[in-house]
Design an enzyme around this catalytic site. Structure first.
Site, PDB file in Angstrom:
ATOM      1  N   ASP A 167      -5.232   3.171   2.316  1.00 55.47           N
ATOM      2  CA  ASP A 167      -4.364   3.071   1.492  1.00 55.47           C
ATOM      3  C   ASP A 167      -3.182   4.098   2.108  1.00 55.47           C
ATOM      4  O   ASP A 167      -3.361   5.145   2.523  1.00 55.47           O
ATOM      5  CB  ASP A 167      -4.639   4.076  -0.073  1.00 55.47           C
ATOM      6  N   ASP A 168      -1.905   3.266   2.274  1.00 56.35           N
ATOM      7  CA  ASP A 168      -0.851   4.323   2.804  1.00 56.35           C
ATOM      8  C   ASP A 168      -1.041   4.235   4.271  1.00 56.35           C
ATOM      9  O   ASP A 168      -0.402   5.248   5.251  1.00 56.35           O
ATOM     10  CB  ASP A 168      -0.502   5.475   2.181  1.00 56.35           C
ATOM     11  N   CYS A 206       1.739   0.183  -3.710  1.00 55.97           N
ATOM     12  CA  CYS A 206       0.341  -0.107  -3.974  1.00 55.97           C
ATOM     13  C   CYS A 206       0.298  -1.134  -4.947  1.00 55.97           C
ATOM     14  O   CYS A 206      -0.158  -2.396  -4.572  1.00 55.97           O
ATOM     15  CB  CYS A 206      -0.327   0.819  -4.501  1.00 55.97           C
ATOM     16  N   HIS A 228      -6.222   0.218  -9.266  1.00 57.17           N
ATOM     17  CA  HIS A 228      -4.999   0.516  -9.398  1.00 57.17           C
ATOM     18  C   HIS A 228      -4.186  -0.987 -10.020  1.00 57.17           C
ATOM     19  O   HIS A 228      -3.029  -1.153  -9.680  1.00 57.17           O
ATOM     20  CB  HIS A 228      -4.269   1.140  -8.208  1.00 57.17           C
ATOM     21  N   HIS A 284      -3.793   8.178   1.073  1.00 62.16           N
ATOM     22  CA  HIS A 284      -2.943   8.514  -0.117  1.00 62.16           C
ATOM     23  C   HIS A 284      -3.199   9.964  -0.046  1.00 62.16           C
ATOM     24  O   HIS A 284      -4.243  10.667   0.119  1.00 62.16           O
ATOM     25  CB  HIS A 284      -3.198   7.881  -1.205  1.00 62.16           C
ATOM     26  N   ASP A 329      -2.698  -1.355   2.580  1.00 61.32           N
ATOM     27  CA  ASP A 329      -1.964  -2.090   1.385  1.00 61.32           C
ATOM     28  C   ASP A 329      -0.462  -1.874   1.963  1.00 61.32           C
ATOM     29  O   ASP A 329       0.263  -2.856   1.219  1.00 61.32           O
ATOM     30  CB  ASP A 329      -2.222  -1.414   0.259  1.00 61.32           C
ATOM     31  N   LYS A 357       6.871   3.379   3.312  1.00 60.76           N
ATOM     32  CA  LYS A 357       6.308   2.862   1.849  1.00 60.76           C
ATOM     33  C   LYS A 357       7.643   3.105   1.003  1.00 60.76           C
ATOM     34  O   LYS A 357       8.576   3.997   1.157  1.00 60.76           O
ATOM     35  CB  LYS A 357       5.097   3.994   1.462  1.00 60.76           C
TER      36      LYS A 357
END
Length: 562
Positions: free
Chosen positions: A4-5, A44, A105, A259, A311, A337
């Site tokens: 994530d990220d 996300c 999510h 994240h 992602d 992001k």
């Protein structure tokens, strides 16, 4: 395996020489590395919706028209529509046992608590363990909040104003300074109670509402204990592989890292050269290594495809004075992001390892997409049934070296609901042209991100429209630092004309879906509802997942075996 990220510049095999990622690097050396692997969105929720369905998030309504660009409450009604089809559902229909461990999510309930219309179990995953929402700062005391902070403060100020007004009026009446009607005091009292409830219940109890763990459709921890989360997710992933080693399975391991808030696992704390963020990255690498070790120890390596990605790009704005940088490094690429179509927010690691089928050490420089996983898995599972319109393509010809060109001649980049940019890889050319129709405004001006809003926005005064569009050649200028002009690019007019035609053709597929060969698809002809409206995003108590009796939600998972 999706992080994530994670920024593309965070990983050793993509050029980082100061963070240790030997296990991820090993996957690349034993498999195929994609250098131009693109997320369908820089955030996300829309990115994951596109990844799961093989289709731009606009097709499933998982895009925003305004400031809220991801799902904010588990108690909202928005999410991946039940009419959508995920790669998990396709493989489940082909006899695969399917599991999701980690972050989802993409929503839970639609109309009432427990309908689970958006839940992973309803989207093809026979087993789910993890976070139906995501890991965010509200999950740890003292880390601040990620959710509608300005609305939170406004409601607090309103509550304070009404409370002070009520006390003042009572004092005035008691002291006989002025005649204050009783009905006014009663009205102020009830307004104060309502304002306090609207402020306190959704916002001050956010850890209880959003920071939960579910096993299938049961809430097993609320609020969750973040400190033990990495070990639990890894253990669940390993156990799923072991349980299903004797028959076809699909595991989507969706890590809670990287994240924020960052983990402080003692075994990794202080071990990297990049503070807490570097520690977390090295923990990610260790986790990937343990999953790989599990696959190999069971003798599954030669008939198991392993895929590693993120992602979207790293979060440039996320930092504080104590920890320092909390977001990723996107290498030479501009942006990150939530920054629209800039490469730093959408170019991500992409590694495929399959010793029994893919040659070790192969590098593919062609444009590919996270949306390509869906048709690739369909092909491998021998799924030939009709499908909806797909925006991804089967990657196996590129991965196996049987094709040298990507089928993605054009790729479309969205900022929320708005088409932000287009890339074109002309036939017979190494060039990859990128046209930006508008770009998010960096704030403060000249900075590398949107620091006062924490994420860039895609509408109104938050963007700058370009006429003519900004044009770059990513082959010669991957950092998007030298815009092309008619004087510097002989094909300038042709590029704008061809990308314009491609945009019009793409828009037609959004309103009248058909398969790539022009025949009608199995698409649901109902108009897709936008899932990111205020009506669907805001918290509703009757939709809130809960263990126990609402609103007294609370339970703890037995973690002694982890």
């Amino acid at each position: 395996m999706m992080v994530d990220d994670l920024g593309i510049g965070d990983v050793g095999c993509y050029g980082n020489d100061t963070i240790r990622t030997p296990n991820i690097d090993r996957l690349a050396s034993e498999g195929v590395k994609l250098t131009q692997h693109i997320a369908a969105a820089p955030l996300c929720t829309p990115s994951r919706a596109a990844f799961m369905t093989g289709r731009y998030a606009l097709r499933s309504g998982m895009v925003s028209m305004g400031r809220v660009q991801v799902l904010l409450f588990l108690g909202g009604s928005g999410g991946l529509p039940p009419t959508e089809t995920t790669f998990a559902k396709r493989l489940q229909q082909q006899g695969y046992t399917t599991g999701l461990v980690g972050k989802w999510h993409l929503g839970v309930n639609c109309k009432y608590r427990g309908d689970h219309c958006h839940h992973p179990n309803q989207h093809g995953f026979s087993y789910f363990y993890g976070l139906p929402f995501t890991l965010f700062n509200d999950c740890i005391p003292g880390e601040g909040s990620d959710v509608l902070v300005d609305l939170h403060h406004a409601l607090w100020n309103l509550t304070l104003f009404l409370g002070v007004g009520l006390v003042t009026m009572v004092c005035v009446r008691v002291c006989g300074l002025l005649e204050v009607r009783l009905w006014l005091l009663v009205a102020l009292f009830f307004l104060s109670i309502i304002a306090a409830a609207v402020w306190y219940v959704p916002f001050m109890l956010l850890p209880t509402w959003n920071c939960i763990i579910m096993r299938n459709q049961e809430v097993i921890e609320q609020p969750m204990t973040v400190e033990t989360l990495p070990q639990r997710l890894l253990g669940e992933a390993q156990n799923f592989i072991k349980r299903n080693a004797d028959h076809p399975f699909l595991l989507f391991f969706s890590l809670a890292h990287i994240h924020t808030p960052l983990f402080k696992t003692p075994a990794f704390a202080g071990k990297s050269r990049h503070g807490c963020y570097g520690d977390n990255l090295e923990e990610v690498d260790w986790i990937i290594g343990k999953v790989t070790e599990t696959v190999d120890s069971l003798g599954l390596a030669n008939n198991t495809l392993m895929y590693f990605t993120s992602d979207h790009g790293g979060h440039l704005e996320d930092s504080d004075s104590l920890i320092g940088q909390k977001g990723g490094w996107n290498s030479i690429y501009k942006g990150g992001k939530a920054m629209g179509g800039w490469e730093g927010g959408i170019r991500v690691p992409g590694i495929f390892r399959w010793p029994g089928r893919l040659a070790a050490g192969r590098v593919v420089d062609e444009p590919t997409s996270l949306m390509d996983l869906y048709p690739t898995l369909k092909y491998l599972a021998k799924d030939t049934q009709p499908d909806r319109y797909l925006d991804g393509y089967n990657l196996m010809p590129l991965l196996e070296g049987k094709a040298v060109r990507s089928e993605h001649e054009f790729m479309f980049h969205y900022c929320g609901i708005y088409l932000n940019a287009v890339r074109w890889h002309p036939p017979g050319s190494d060039s990859i042209f990128k046209v930006h129709y508008f770009t998010p405004n960096f704030s403060p001006p000249g900075a590398g991100g949107c620091y006062d809003t924490k994420v860039c926005l895609c509408h109104g005064d938050h963007v700058t429209h370009h006429n003519p569009p900004l044009l770059y050649d990513l082959f010669h200028d991957p950092s998007e630092s030298r815009p092309l002009t008619p004087d510097t690019e002989p094909r300038y007019a042709e590029i704008l004309e061809e990308t314009g035609k491609a945009v019009e053709k793409h828009k037609r597929t959004l309103t009248n879906e058909q398969t790539p060969d022009g025949s009608p698809s199995q698409a649901n002809t109902d108009v897709v509802q936008n899932q990111m409206t205020w009506e669907k995003i805001l918290w509703r108590p009757w939709l809130q997942p809960c263990c126990g009796t609402f609103p007294f939600c609370g339970c703890k998972e037995d973690t002694t075996h982890f």
